[in-house]
Motif scaffolding. Structure first.
Motif, PDB file in Angstrom:
ATOM      1  N   LEU A  95       0.817  -1.210   0.000  1.00 61.66           N
ATOM      2  CA  LEU A  95       0.000   0.000   0.000  1.00 61.66           C
ATOM      3  C   LEU A  95       0.853   1.264   0.000  1.00 61.66           C
ATOM      4  N   LEU A  96       1.918   1.276   0.793  1.00 69.38           N
ATOM      5  CA  LEU A  96       2.780   2.455   0.855  1.00 69.38           C
ATOM      6  C   LEU A  96       3.411   2.743  -0.508  1.00 69.38           C
ATOM      7  N   VAL A  97       3.879   1.704  -1.185  1.00 73.38           N
ATOM      8  CA  VAL A  97       4.482   1.875  -2.508  1.00 73.38           C
ATOM      9  C   VAL A  97       3.429   2.360  -3.513  1.00 73.38           C
ATOM     10  N   ALA A  98       2.246   1.754  -3.485  1.00 75.36           N
ATOM     11  CA  ALA A  98       1.190   2.135  -4.420  1.00 75.36           C
ATOM     12  C   ALA A  98       0.775   3.587  -4.228  1.00 75.36           C
ATOM     13  N   MET A  99       0.669   4.020  -2.970  1.00 72.96           N
ATOM     14  CA  MET A  99       0.259   5.399  -2.713  1.00 72.96           C
ATOM     15  C   MET A  99       1.357   6.396  -3.058  1.00 72.96           C
ATOM     16  N   GLY A 100       2.612   5.980  -2.922  1.00 66.56           N
ATOM     17  CA  GLY A 100       3.706   6.842  -3.360  1.00 66.56           C
ATOM     18  C   GLY A 100       3.645   7.074  -4.866  1.00 66.56           C
ATOM     19  N   GLY A 101       3.364   6.007  -5.622  1.00 63.20           N
ATOM     20  CA  GLY A 101       3.219   6.142  -7.066  1.00 63.20           C
ATOM     21  C   GLY A 101       2.031   7.004  -7.451  1.00 63.20           C
ATOM     22  N   LEU A 102       0.938   6.873  -6.711  1.00 62.18           N
ATOM     23  CA  LEU A 102      -0.257   7.673  -6.966  1.00 62.18           C
ATOM     24  C   LEU A 102       0.030   9.158  -6.742  1.00 62.18           C
ATOM     25  N   ALA A 103       0.697   9.483  -5.653  1.00 60.63           N
ATOM     26  CA  ALA A 103       1.007  10.877  -5.355  1.00 60.63           C
ATOM     27  C   ALA A 103       1.923  11.473  -6.418  1.00 60.63           C
ATOM     28  N   TRP A 104       2.903  10.694  -6.853  1.00 59.84           N
ATOM     29  CA  TRP A 104       3.833  11.168  -7.889  1.00 59.84           C
ATOM     30  C   TRP A 104       3.090  11.490  -9.189  1.00 59.84           C
TER      31      TRP A 104
END
Length: 314
Positions: A95-104
């Motif tokens: 989840l942390l990785v996915a949300m980092g990609g979403l924010a980027w």
């Protein structure tokens, strides 16, 4: 040594909940990704990607839940209970990785002024509305297990968060349709990332802590020490260890210094029951000695702290 008692520690079966949740969310991912692509909505595409990561998370959590049912053997004497901790950790990390990609991606779209079309607000609202129903229904499937199992709690939090996220997308679609705020789509995506990062961080910390044999958050080691120290005939609690074998199974080992002699089976059984009932410790191993003969691996608790010993006699 004592760990046999009458309490049933058989894990609750969530197989049906996992199967239903995975099927529902896979179907919704397809719907959301298709319409997100059709209307060029980052909020829908991002939420589809997040829901896909949740499907992976549900698969991981299900694998962990199945692993704890494997029978221990000579090579794995505690069984495979730690798989639930690994699943919770992998779930949080995913989840942390996915949300980092979403924010980027959202920041990139804001900077490039690439926004959704105003006339697509209705489509966004309808698709996200379906997400509210599906995610809420899936979260309810795991509600009863969220308090006692970190692995199940991870699945519940993901689905509950997704329901809130979908509600946010509905609001964004409505405001885009009403006010023409086409910039709102990537801004909502950033909000989605922030909400889920906030909700996931605690799961990540707890699961990482448990992976390194940390004392589970719901147990106060000082209170456990004081409880054992108050037992009749015990003059010292030596080499106390408390750790999580799985997200719903806690183990304890300790040396009880009893100079007047060995404890009998009734004493050990009563102590095991006490530790289970008060602290939810499910696997207890006690060694009774007249004098401590091994170095303690952990510091002796601070004797100046208030003690709860008087409430714990067998």
């Amino acid at each position: 040594m004592s760990h046999d008692h009458d309490h049933d520690h058989t894990p609750v079966n969530f197989n049906r909940a996992f199967a239903i949740g995975i099927v529902l969310n896979l179907a919704f991912v397809g719907i959301e990704a298709f319409y997100g692509w059709r209307v060029n909505s980052l909020a829908l595409l991002a939420d589809a990607g997040h829901n896909l990561s949740d499907v992976a998370g549900l698969v991981l959590a299900w694998g962990g839940a199945l692993a704890i049912r494997l029978v221990p053997d000579a090579r794995h004497t505690y069984g495979w209970k730690r798989a639930t901790i690994l699943a919770a950790f992998a779930n949080a990390l995913l989840l942390l990785v996915a949300m980092g990609g979403l924010a980027w991606e959202a920041i990139g779209r804001l900077m490039s002024n690439e926004v959704s079309l105003r006339q697509q607000g209705v489509t966004i609202m309808l698709v996200a509305g379906v997400g509210i129903v599906i995610n809420t229904a899936t979260a309810l499937l795991f509600m009863r297990g969220r308090e006692h199992d970190l692995n199940i709690r991870g699945a519940f939090l993901h689905m509950a968060a997704d329901a809130l996220v979908s509600a946010g997308v509905v609001v964004a679609g409505a405001l885009t349709l009403w006010q023409g705020w086409t910039w709102l789509d990537p801004v909502v995506s950033l909000g989605i990332a922030a909400v889920i990062l906030w909700g996931t961080w605690d799961l990540f910390k707890q699961s990482l802590h448990m992976l390194f044999d940390g004392v589970p958050d719901h147990i106060d080691p000082q209170a456990v020490h004081d409880c054992l120290a108050a037992l009749p005939g015990v003059t010292q609690v030596h080499d106390l260890h408390i750790w999580a074998m799985g997200t719903a199974h806690v183990a304890l080992t300790a040396h009880l210094v009893m100079p007047l002699g060995q404890a009998d089976d009734a004493f050990l059984n009563a102590t095991t029951e006490l530790l289970h009932d008060r602290f939810e410790i499910t696997h207890v191993t006690l060694q009774v000695v007249k004098v401590p003969f091994t170095p303690s691996c952990v510091p002796v608790p601070d004797k100046d702290k208030p003690t709860q010993a008087k409430s714990c006699p067998v």
